[in-house]
Motif scaffolding. Structure first.
Motif, PDB file in Angstrom:
ATOM      1  N   LYS A 157       0.737  -1.241   0.155  1.00  0.00           N
ATOM      2  CA  LYS A 157      -0.023   0.014  -0.003  1.00  0.00           C
ATOM      3  C   LYS A 157       0.939   1.073   0.050  1.00  0.00           C
ATOM      4  N   ALA A 158       2.042   1.266   0.761  1.00  0.00           N
ATOM      5  CA  ALA A 158       2.856   2.468   0.936  1.00  0.00           C
ATOM      6  C   ALA A 158       3.380   2.662  -0.353  1.00  0.00           C
ATOM      7  N   LYS A 159       3.844   1.613  -1.120  1.00  0.00           N
ATOM      8  CA  LYS A 159       4.626   1.765  -2.098  1.00  0.00           C
ATOM      9  C   LYS A 159       3.576   2.534  -3.334  1.00  0.00           C
ATOM     10  N   ASP A 160       2.399   1.928  -3.366  1.00  0.00           N
ATOM     11  CA  ASP A 160       1.461   2.397  -4.473  1.00  0.00           C
ATOM     12  C   ASP A 160       1.149   3.894  -3.990  1.00  0.00           C
ATOM     13  N   TRP A 161       1.137   4.493  -2.738  1.00  0.00           N
ATOM     14  CA  TRP A 161       0.786   5.604  -2.569  1.00  0.00           C
ATOM     15  C   TRP A 161       1.952   6.595  -2.717  1.00  0.00           C
ATOM     16  N   LEU A 162       3.009   6.005  -2.575  1.00  0.00           N
ATOM     17  CA  LEU A 162       4.261   6.895  -2.706  1.00  0.00           C
ATOM     18  C   LEU A 162       4.563   7.267  -4.313  1.00  0.00           C
ATOM     19  N   LYS A 163       4.318   6.347  -5.167  1.00  0.00           N
ATOM     20  CA  LYS A 163       4.438   6.195  -6.517  1.00  0.00           C
ATOM     21  C   LYS A 163       3.353   7.373  -7.126  1.00  0.00           C
ATOM     22  N   SER A 164       2.170   7.595  -6.289  1.00  0.00           N
ATOM     23  CA  SER A 164       1.123   8.196  -7.035  1.00  0.00           C
ATOM     24  C   SER A 164       1.160   9.763  -6.329  1.00  0.00           C
ATOM     25  N   LEU A 165       2.068   9.942  -5.309  1.00  0.00           N
ATOM     26  CA  LEU A 165       1.834  11.333  -4.403  1.00  0.00           C
ATOM     27  C   LEU A 165       2.827  12.025  -5.266  1.00  0.00           C
ATOM     28  N   LYS A 166       2.146  13.430  -5.473  1.00  0.00           N
ATOM     29  CA  LYS A 166       2.735  14.520  -5.992  1.00  0.00           C
ATOM     30  C   LYS A 166       3.538  15.511  -4.837  1.00  0.00           C
ATOM     31  N   ALA A 167       4.580  15.954  -4.976  1.00  0.00           N
ATOM     32  CA  ALA A 167       5.296  16.762  -4.024  1.00  0.00           C
ATOM     33  C   ALA A 167       5.922  17.866  -4.842  1.00  0.00           C
ATOM     34  N   SER A 168       5.563  19.109  -4.757  1.00  0.00           N
ATOM     35  CA  SER A 168       6.210  20.122  -5.636  1.00  0.00           C
ATOM     36  C   SER A 168       7.289  20.860  -4.881  1.00  0.00           C
ATOM     37  N   GLN A 169       7.313  20.768  -3.489  1.00  0.00           N
ATOM     38  CA  GLN A 169       8.320  21.263  -2.627  1.00  0.00           C
ATOM     39  C   GLN A 169       9.513  20.299  -2.709  1.00  0.00           C
ATOM     40  N   PRO A 170      10.907  20.775  -2.771  1.00  0.00           N
ATOM     41  CA  PRO A 170      12.147  19.793  -2.907  1.00  0.00           C
ATOM     42  C   PRO A 170      12.324  19.140  -1.718  1.00  0.00           C
ATOM     43  N   LEU A 171      12.154  19.633  -0.600  1.00  0.00           N
ATOM     44  CA  LEU A 171      12.315  18.873   0.554  1.00  0.00           C
ATOM     45  C   LEU A 171      11.318  17.585   0.566  1.00  0.00           C
ATOM     46  N   PHE A 172      10.096  17.720   0.313  1.00  0.00           N
ATOM     47  CA  PHE A 172       9.055  16.520   0.455  1.00  0.00           C
ATOM     48  C   PHE A 172       9.535  15.729  -0.762  1.00  0.00           C
ATOM     49  N   GLU A 173       9.799  16.299  -2.090  1.00  0.00           N
ATOM     50  CA  GLU A 173      10.032  15.215  -3.003  1.00  0.00           C
ATOM     51  C   GLU A 173      11.381  14.239  -2.865  1.00  0.00           C
ATOM     52  N   GLN A 174      12.297  15.019  -2.182  1.00  0.00           N
ATOM     53  CA  GLN A 174      13.487  14.123  -1.599  1.00  0.00           C
ATOM     54  C   GLN A 174      12.870  13.029  -0.740  1.00  0.00           C
ATOM     55  N   ARG A 175      12.162  13.475   0.326  1.00  0.00           N
ATOM     56  CA  ARG A 175      11.480  12.522   1.475  1.00  0.00           C
ATOM     57  C   ARG A 175      10.800  11.704   0.560  1.00  0.00           C
ATOM     58  N   ARG A 176       9.820  11.595  -0.238  1.00  0.00           N
ATOM     59  CA  ARG A 176       9.195  10.747  -1.123  1.00  0.00           C
ATOM     60  C   ARG A 176      10.063   9.763  -1.869  1.00  0.00           C
ATOM     61  N   LEU A 177      10.984  10.038  -2.437  1.00  0.00           N
ATOM     62  CA  LEU A 177      11.980   9.275  -3.130  1.00  0.00           C
ATOM     63  C   LEU A 177      12.661   8.406  -2.132  1.00  0.00           C
ATOM     64  N   LYS A 178      13.078   8.757  -1.159  1.00  0.00           N
ATOM     65  CA  LYS A 178      13.913   8.071  -0.238  1.00  0.00           C
ATOM     66  C   LYS A 178      13.064   6.955   0.258  1.00  0.00           C
ATOM     67  N   LEU A 179      11.840   7.254   0.675  1.00  0.00           N
ATOM     68  CA  LEU A 179      10.992   6.353   1.386  1.00  0.00           C
ATOM     69  C   LEU A 179      10.466   5.309   0.514  1.00  0.00           C
ATOM     70  N   LEU A 180      10.268   5.539  -1.025  1.00  0.00           N
ATOM     71  CA  LEU A 180       9.910   4.786  -2.290  1.00  0.00           C
ATOM     72  C   LEU A 180      11.066   3.707  -2.177  1.00  0.00           C
ATOM     73  N   VAL A 181      12.321   4.340  -2.171  1.00  0.00           N
ATOM     74  CA  VAL A 181      13.411   3.131  -2.351  1.00  0.00           C
ATOM     75  C   VAL A 181      13.442   2.170  -1.175  1.00  0.00           C
ATOM     76  N   ARG A 182      13.320   2.721   0.199  1.00  0.00           N
ATOM     77  CA  ARG A 182      13.444   1.878   1.332  1.00  0.00           C
ATOM     78  C   ARG A 182      12.070   0.839   1.655  1.00  0.00           C
ATOM     79  N   VAL A 183      10.946   1.459   1.154  1.00  0.00           N
ATOM     80  CA  VAL A 183       9.652   0.682   1.126  1.00  0.00           C
ATOM     81  C   VAL A 183       9.903  -0.466   0.065  1.00  0.00           C
ATOM     82  N   THR A 184      10.257  -0.261  -1.138  1.00  0.00           N
ATOM     83  CA  THR A 184      10.747  -1.160  -2.195  1.00  0.00           C
ATOM     84  C   THR A 184      11.625  -2.409  -1.755  1.00  0.00           C
ATOM     85  N   GLU A 185      12.836  -1.951  -1.362  1.00  0.00           N
ATOM     86  CA  GLU A 185      13.769  -2.669  -0.609  1.00  0.00           C
ATOM     87  C   GLU A 185      13.097  -3.680   0.364  1.00  0.00           C
ATOM     88  N   THR A 186      12.579  -3.153   1.291  1.00  0.00           N
ATOM     89  CA  THR A 186      12.025  -3.875   2.422  1.00  0.00           C
ATOM     90  C   THR A 186      11.105  -4.769   1.983  1.00  0.00           C
TER      91      THR A 186
END
Length: 489
Positions: free
Chosen positions: A389-418
């Motif tokens: 569920k987390a992976k699907d939500w992170l893929k569809s999430l839009k974050a226009s602020q650089p700080l939150f886009e970096q956060r989204r990408l890092k979490l997506l990597v870690r969720v996929t890996e786990t």
């Protein structure tokens, strides 16, 4: 023969006193005939006094009657003095600006009373009737802004508010109406470029020297720097703001709440636990003020919880969030509760709390916080269903602020890996629970300048409309004459 005066070489005529016919609709917007409404209640130069006295005694029904009479009185003055010369080439713009702003404030008082006396459903029709009180584009612009605000009420639609504001045409930083700029920033500027946002903030900073506006929009520029990866510059600007206003004993409650936000954010980016605890303590004292609505108190408990969460005082944070949830069921606080349990490594409690969040009640930044927190909990739990569920939500999430886009990408990597490994690495756990916290989008974006102020809800901005008095005396000075009747413009 009509009396005439000479002023220098310019001849002036005493204006004919305008008043509505008894059978006409009353200018106050009530929908009643003038004879059945305000004709025998006009306050003259005691305008505002009956309203203030009724408010001080919490007699809102009487305050509504008085506020309507004030609107009618000021409309009569405008149509007697300013309106007759609007289209004849006289230098009338300064007086017209005074009339538009002053009548706008009296109408704001009406909106507050309609909201607090259970008549809010009648306000759209009243506002429509009030749209003709001044026959000028500046007044029509005011009414459009107030219609947009109407759609920002609980149960309203930001989309409809945007539609209403679009009637003004393109709005640029050259705009000179403060209310237009404020609501435009609230509705349209969230996803604008950094340079565009800065231009609008600078315009409001130049136009409005009030402490609350300076704290709000200078603070907004600092928050933008933080979101765009320059915490040092943000720290400098926030420190300057705090130094300038922290000892100001004349700050309104509205300005003080925004200053608390400045202190909280400064404490967060400098990791100053003492400043965060100090801010939480001040907020705890302020929340005891009986003038707050339940929703307003809930917002303050949310901020208290945030201060303690960033100070890593988990139990105190949990207590504050639970107070907020008890007041109005705050879904953001449920997300932060899950985060506190996660940092305490109480994984089952974190799962239980994050799973009961009502996602449909969240706005866009709230959804972002939910996805970030849910992703972190899923990593620590290593439950495959949560991870997917987390992976699907992170893929569809839009974050226009650089700080939150970096956060989204890092979490997506870690969720996929786990999910692939079936267990969370120490690196994945560390990345998902950084020192700065898991879920900060809703708070950071709430701190951005908006029409309702930093962290101020609709109830509170309506309260601000109803209680404010600034400018009223100035607004009637040009009508004053020795006989107490409207005089020459």
């Amino acid at each position: 023969m009509k009396e005439k005066k000479m002023v220098g070489t310019r001849r002036k005529e005493r204006r004919v006193y305008w008043k509505p016919k008894l059978s006409e609709l009353c200018p106050c917007g009530s929908g009643q005939r003038y004879r059945d409404c305000c004709w025998n209640r006009l306050p003259g130069f005691d305008i505002g006094k009956a309203y203030t006295a009724a408010c001080n005694e919490d007699k809102l029904g009487l305050a509504l009657v008085a506020a309507r009479a004030d609107v009618t009185q000021y409309t009569i003055w405008h149509r007697t003095n300013t309106a007759p010369v609007l289209h004849v080439g006289e230098p009338i713009e300064p007086l017209l600006r005074i009339d538009v702003n002053a009548l706008g404030e009296y109408v704001d008082r009406l909106s507050w009373l309609y909201f607090n006396t259970g008549k809010w459903n009648s306000w759209p029709a009243a506002l429509e009737r009030l749209s003709t009180n001044i026959d000028h584009k500046w007044w029509r612009k005011k009414i459009i802004c107030k219609r947009a605000v109407l759609h920002l009420a609980p149960g309203g639609s930001r989309y409809k508010a945007r539609q209403e504001l679009a009637k003004l045409g393109p709005i640029t930083p050259a705009e000179d109406d403060i209310e237009v700029l404020q609501i435009f920033i609230d509705l349209e500027l969230r996803n604008a470029s950094y340079s565009e946002r800065t231009a609008f903030f600078d315009r409001l900073i130049d136009l409005d020297e009030s402490a609350e506006s300076q704290i709000q929009y200078r603070g907004g520029k600092a928050f933008d720097l933080l979101l765009h990866g320059d915490p040092k510059a943000a720290e400098t600007r926030l420190s300057d703001l705090l130094d300038e206003y922290r000892n100001d004993e004349n700050l309104s409650a509205f300005a003080m709440q925004k200053l608390y936000d400045v202190k909280e954010t400064l404490g967060t980016i400098t990791d100053d636990a003492a400043l965060l605890r100090e801010t939480a303590s001040e907020l705890s004292a302020a929340v005891q003020d009986g003038s707050w609505t339940d929703h307003g108190r809930s917002n303050m408990y949310l901020q208290i919880g945030d201060c303690y969460r960033y100070a890593r005082e988990w139990e105190l944070a949990i207590g504050a969030y639970e107070e907020a949830i008890a007041l109005d069921g705050s879904q953001i606080c449920r997300i932060h509760l899950a985060e506190c349990f996660l940092y305490q490594q109480k994984i089952e409690k974190a799962i239980s709390q994050i799973e009961c969040v009502a996602i449909e009640e969240l706005d866009e930044p709230g959804v972002m916080d939910f996805v970030f927190a849910y992703s972190a909990v899923s990593i620590w739990s290593a439950e495959i269903e949560m991870l997917n569920k987390a992976k699907d939500w992170l893929k569809s999430l839009k974050a226009s602020q650089p700080l939150f886009e970096q956060r989204r990408l890092k979490l997506l990597v870690r969720v996929t890996e786990t999910a692939a490994k079936g267990t969370a690495s120490s690196e994945a756990k560390e990345d998902s629970t950084p020192e700065g916290g898991v879920a900060g989008a809703s708070r950071a974006l709430l701190l951005q300048p908006n029409f309702f102020g930093i962290g101020i809800n609709f109830n509170e901005i309506i309260e601000r409309f109803g209680r404010r008095k600034k400018g009223t005396q100035l607004s009637i000075e040009h009508h004053d004459t020795e006989d107490g009747k409207p005089g020459d413009a």
